[in-house]
Design a protein around this motif. Structure first.
Motif, mmCIF file in Angstrom:
data_model
loop_
_atom_site.group_PDB
_atom_site.id
_atom_site.type_symbol
_atom_site.label_atom_id
_atom_site.label_comp_id
_atom_site.label_asym_id
_atom_site.label_seq_id
_atom_site.Cartn_x
_atom_site.Cartn_y
_atom_site.Cartn_z
ATOM 1 N N ILE A 69 0.853 -0.977 -0.075
ATOM 2 C CA ILE A 69 0.028 0.077 0.291
ATOM 3 C C ILE A 69 0.886 1.418 0.044
ATOM 4 N N LEU A 70 1.828 1.221 0.785
ATOM 5 C CA LEU A 70 2.665 2.428 0.585
ATOM 6 C C LEU A 70 3.416 2.847 -0.448
ATOM 7 N N GLU A 71 3.800 1.558 -1.204
ATOM 8 C CA GLU A 71 4.493 1.825 -2.646
ATOM 9 C C GLU A 71 3.418 2.353 -3.516
ATOM 10 N N TYR A 72 2.192 1.948 -3.363
ATOM 11 C CA TYR A 72 0.997 2.380 -4.258
ATOM 12 C C TYR A 72 0.549 3.805 -4.186
ATOM 13 N N ILE A 73 0.796 4.192 -2.794
ATOM 14 C CA ILE A 73 0.591 5.614 -2.335
ATOM 15 C C ILE A 73 1.516 6.375 -3.092
ATOM 16 N N ASP A 74 2.748 6.023 -2.904
ATOM 17 C CA ASP A 74 4.129 6.764 -3.432
ATOM 18 C C ASP A 74 3.933 7.024 -4.886
ATOM 19 N N ASP A 75 3.573 5.836 -5.617
ATOM 20 C CA ASP A 75 3.353 5.930 -7.263
ATOM 21 C C ASP A 75 2.197 6.815 -7.396
ATOM 22 N N SER A 76 1.308 6.871 -6.665
ATOM 23 C CA SER A 76 0.026 7.398 -7.204
ATOM 24 C C SER A 76 0.006 9.130 -6.702
ATOM 25 N N TRP A 77 0.578 9.225 -5.902
ATOM 26 C CA TRP A 77 0.481 10.916 -5.341
ATOM 27 C C TRP A 77 1.861 11.387 -5.216
ATOM 28 N N LYS A 78 2.450 12.142 -6.112
ATOM 29 C CA LYS A 78 3.822 12.391 -6.293
ATOM 30 C C LYS A 78 4.300 13.581 -5.206
ATOM 31 N N HIS A 79 3.597 14.332 -4.771
ATOM 32 C CA HIS A 79 3.859 15.150 -3.467
ATOM 33 C C HIS A 79 4.467 14.386 -2.408
ATOM 34 N N TYR A 80 5.735 14.762 -1.739
ATOM 35 C CA TYR A 80 6.488 14.476 -0.738
ATOM 36 C C TYR A 80 6.888 12.741 -1.008
ATOM 37 N N PRO A 81 7.701 12.573 -1.934
ATOM 38 C CA PRO A 81 8.202 11.331 -2.293
ATOM 39 C C PRO A 81 8.716 10.588 -1.130
ATOM 40 N N LEU A 82 8.411 9.171 -0.891
ATOM 41 C CA LEU A 82 8.680 8.468 -0.119
ATOM 42 C C LEU A 82 9.911 7.332 -0.039
ATOM 43 N N LEU A 83 9.877 6.897 -1.369
ATOM 44 C CA LEU A 83 11.012 6.241 -2.055
ATOM 45 C C LEU A 83 12.217 6.952 -2.634
ATOM 46 N N PRO A 84 13.286 6.635 -2.369
ATOM 47 C CA PRO A 84 14.380 7.244 -3.225
ATOM 48 C C PRO A 84 14.141 7.009 -4.609
ATOM 49 N N GLN A 85 14.657 8.194 -5.492
ATOM 50 C CA GLN A 85 14.800 8.259 -7.038
ATOM 51 C C GLN A 85 15.788 7.131 -7.448
ATOM 52 N N ASP A 86 16.997 6.885 -6.741
ATOM 53 C CA ASP A 86 17.854 6.160 -7.306
ATOM 54 C C ASP A 86 17.376 4.396 -7.043
ATOM 55 N N PRO A 87 17.393 3.785 -8.122
ATOM 56 C CA PRO A 87 16.924 2.270 -8.284
ATOM 57 C C PRO A 87 17.614 1.745 -7.194
ATOM 58 N N PHE A 88 18.955 1.450 -6.895
ATOM 59 C CA PHE A 88 19.591 0.853 -5.867
ATOM 60 C C PHE A 88 18.879 1.361 -4.602
ATOM 61 N N GLU A 89 18.928 2.379 -4.373
ATOM 62 C CA GLU A 89 18.442 3.114 -2.750
ATOM 63 C C GLU A 89 16.895 2.830 -2.512
ATOM 64 N N ARG A 90 16.274 2.648 -3.754
ATOM 65 C CA ARG A 90 14.884 2.149 -3.724
ATOM 66 C C ARG A 90 14.809 0.688 -3.330
ATOM 67 N N ALA A 91 15.680 0.063 -3.858
ATOM 68 C CA ALA A 91 15.797 -1.449 -3.626
ATOM 69 C C ALA A 91 16.257 -1.780 -2.270
ATOM 70 N N GLN A 92 16.865 -0.988 -1.635
ATOM 71 C CA GLN A 92 17.605 -1.063 -0.199
ATOM 72 C C GLN A 92 16.557 -0.762 0.726
ATOM 73 N N ALA A 93 15.596 0.384 0.345
ATOM 74 C CA ALA A 93 14.445 0.754 1.380
ATOM 75 C C ALA A 93 13.439 -0.663 1.339
ATOM 76 N N ARG A 94 13.301 -1.152 0.287
ATOM 77 C CA ARG A 94 12.336 -2.032 0.117
ATOM 78 C C ARG A 94 12.812 -3.581 1.033
ATOM 79 N N PHE A 95 14.279 -3.768 0.772
ATOM 80 C CA PHE A 95 14.635 -4.810 1.562
ATOM 81 C C PHE A 95 14.675 -4.754 2.991
ATOM 82 N N TRP A 96 15.117 -3.643 3.497
ATOM 83 C CA TRP A 96 15.301 -3.481 5.007
ATOM 84 C C TRP A 96 13.622 -3.388 5.577
#
Length: 224
Positions: A69-96
């Motif tokens: 749900i958090l990822e859906y919210i971040d993809d749907s509403w761009k204000h205040y991005p939650l996940l990093p823009q860098d693909p590696f950093e995004r993957a790390q955030a998901r992993f941890w």
């Protein structure tokens, strides 16, 4: 205009992290309080697989599982991005975030329920997992940098729920001397108005976890 509804329960840390995300994004939503002891037809229809909260309803389409749900919210509403823009950093955030749920959170509950030597081993296992998270926050104010992000919301349960489970389980998992970075992070995280305002009352959580533990122990005692 999208109609946004959240089926949730106030003691649930999984529901609270979704509310935090919606509030940070400025998304207007309707909160539908669920009685988990008498699950509604709406919940069973919206999440027939797991039959649990939270469920996000978007124009009657349902999305389950809080991290998804958090990822859906971040993809749907761009204000205040939650996940990093860098693909590696995004993957790390998901992993941890997934690691923290699987190892830290579930491990804490296991330690809370356990007794004797099993409890000692469970506590050691959880603290080993927290040590990995400690390394991720070293030298940073938040996991997301200067602003809270996806991983902060995922691990946000540490700021209140962990302390309650420690009390119920008669244990100490997050010693400030052993985990100073995580301790400081939790202090900074809980001071953010959006976070603090949407924390459930501690006494309610305490009663909820005590009742849950008593129920599970009663079931275990009844086994042949």
């Amino acid at each position: 205009m999208e109609e946004v509804k959240l089926i949730g329960s106030s003691p649930s840390l999984f529901c609270t992290r979704v509310e935090w995300a919606l509030r940070l994004k400025g998304v207007k939503y309707e909160y539908i309080k669920e009685d988990l002891r008498n699950k509604s037809d709406l919940l069973l229809k919206s999440n027939p697989v797991y039959k649990k909260v939270p469920v996000l309803l978007i124009n009657h389409n349902s999305i389950a599982e809080s991290l998804i749900i958090l990822e859906y919210i971040d993809d749907s509403w761009k204000h205040y991005p939650l996940l990093p823009q860098d693909p590696f950093e995004r993957a790390q955030a998901r992993f941890w975030a997934k690691f923290a749920d699987d190892k830290c959170l579930m491990g804490t509950w296991t330690a809370c329920m356990a007794e004797g030597e099993e409890k000692v081993r469970a506590i050691e296992s959880v603290q080993e997992s927290f040590a990995f998270i400690e390394k991720q926050i070293e030298g940073k104010k938040f996991f997301g940098g200067e602003e809270i992000g996806f991983l902060d919301l995922g691990i946000g349960w540490i700021c209140l729920w962990l302390n309650v489970m420690e009390e119920v389980g008669g244990m100490k998992l997050l010693d400030p001397e052993k985990f100073p970075c995580l301790h400081n992070w939790a202090q900074n995280f809980i001071k953010i108005p959006v976070i603090h305002q949407f924390l459930p009352p501690r006494d309610d959580l305490l009663n909820y976890f005590k009742a849950s533990l008593n129920y599970i122990q009663s079931l275990a005692a009844g086994k042949p």
